[in-house]
Design a protein around this motif. Structure first.
Motif, PDB file in Angstrom:
ATOM      1  N   GLU A   1      -4.259   0.641  -2.384  1.00 16.57           N
ATOM      2  CA  GLU A   1      -3.876  -0.735  -2.067  1.00 16.57           C
ATOM      3  C   GLU A   1      -4.259  -1.623  -3.242  1.00 16.57           C
ATOM      4  O   GLU A   1      -5.339  -1.483  -3.818  1.00 16.57           O
TER       5      GLU A   1
ATOM      6  N   SER B   1       0.959   1.229  -5.762  1.00 17.09           N
ATOM      7  CA  SER B   1       0.762   0.234  -4.695  1.00 17.09           C
ATOM      8  C   SER B   1       0.895  -1.192  -5.216  1.00 17.09           C
ATOM      9  O   SER B   1       0.204  -2.102  -4.748  1.00 17.09           O
TER      10      SER B   1
ATOM     11  N   PRO C   1       0.825  -1.213   0.000  1.00 17.49           N
ATOM     12  CA  PRO C   1       0.000   0.000   0.000  1.00 17.49           C
ATOM     13  C   PRO C   1       0.856   1.259   0.000  1.00 17.49           C
ATOM     14  O   PRO C   1       1.980   1.273   0.515  1.00 17.49           O
TER      15      PRO C   1
END
Length: 259
Positions: free
Chosen positions: A223, A190, A156
């Motif tokens: 994420e 991410s 993330p």
């Protein structure tokens, strides 16, 4: 280097090297056409009482640098809800991006006050240190500052984005154009698999817009999740300096790079 991401032409626009993406030197990063289509949607028979609430993009084919034409129209009129469609095409008429958008009547109610952004501001973040051998959207059209994570660092990440150059030559980008330009970076910042071993391309992008952002900076808190035997999904919460403005979702095509 060009002064803008797109230059107006008599038949549409010319995508400069500032639109270039990471996988093909002749193809654009998704944020560039997403912002250009957002511009077309904003100008499509505007109604003062209605605001864009959702824009869904499908990247049908790689979007080339060079000449392009964009078209947007209202396909389902309404006083409180409207459906819009837009298309980006090559000079031969081949469609490369299509989009659908919802405009809805803005509410005067609120379930809670607008909180301040939970993310530290860009002035406290770390400048993007990723460099490319040629001009690119991520390294030259945008300024990127990381609060957490970095390009080529797995997991993330949270980063602030600001356009360094006009989207269209001679114009100031609108807040929603800035949002669309940044919103396609969730999977890029991410990644959950190594860039050196995998290619991960998002054939779509959906933006939900809770409110129009304020100011030049857009923040993504992103994420990416990848499940064996399934697909990857990247999700981002979008902020400006005043707080949350929406979220973005991308499905990912993931393949191993050739040995």
């Amino acid at each position: 280097m060009s002064a803008s991401v797109f230059q107006p032409t008599p038949d549409g626009f010319f995508a400069t090297e500032l639109a270039r993406g990471p996988w093909d030197p002749q193809a654009q990063h998704g944020g560039a056409p997403a912002a250009l289509i957002m511009r077309a949607l904003e100008r499509c028979e505007p109604v003062a009482e209605l605001v864009l609430a959702r824009v869904s993009y499908e990247f049908v084919r790689p979007v080339p640098l060079g000449a392009l034409a964009v078209h947007a129209e209202v396909v389902r009129p309404g006083k409180r809800v409207q459906l819009l469609e837009a298309s980006l095409r090559r000079p031969d008429g081949t469609e490369v991006v299509r989009a659908r958008a919802l405009r809805v009547a803005a509410t005067d109610a609120a379930s809670s006050g607008q909180p301040s952004s939970p993310v530290p501001g860009p002035e406290t973040a770390v400048a993007n240190d990723f460099r490319a051998p040629r001009a690119m959207f991520a390294t030259d059209a945008l300024e990127i500052r990381f609060v957490a994570g970095a390009f080529h660092q797995l997991g993330p990440a949270t980063a602030w984005f600001r356009l360094r150059h006009p989207l269209v030559d001679g114009e100031q980008p609108s807040p929603l154009q800035r949002l669309a330009a940044a919103g396609d970076f969730g999977n890029g910042i991410s990644a959950s698999l190594p860039w050196e071993e995998y290619i991960f391309i998002n054939p779509d992008l959906t933006l939900y817009i809770e409110r129009a952002p304020v100011g030049e900076w857009i923040c993504l808190q992103s994420e990416t999740r990848v499940t064996n035997g399934s697909i990857g999904i990247a999700q981002s919460v979008l902020y400006d300096r005043q707080g949350r403005v929406g979220h973005a979702t991308q499905a990912l095509l993931i393949t191993r790079k050739a040995a």
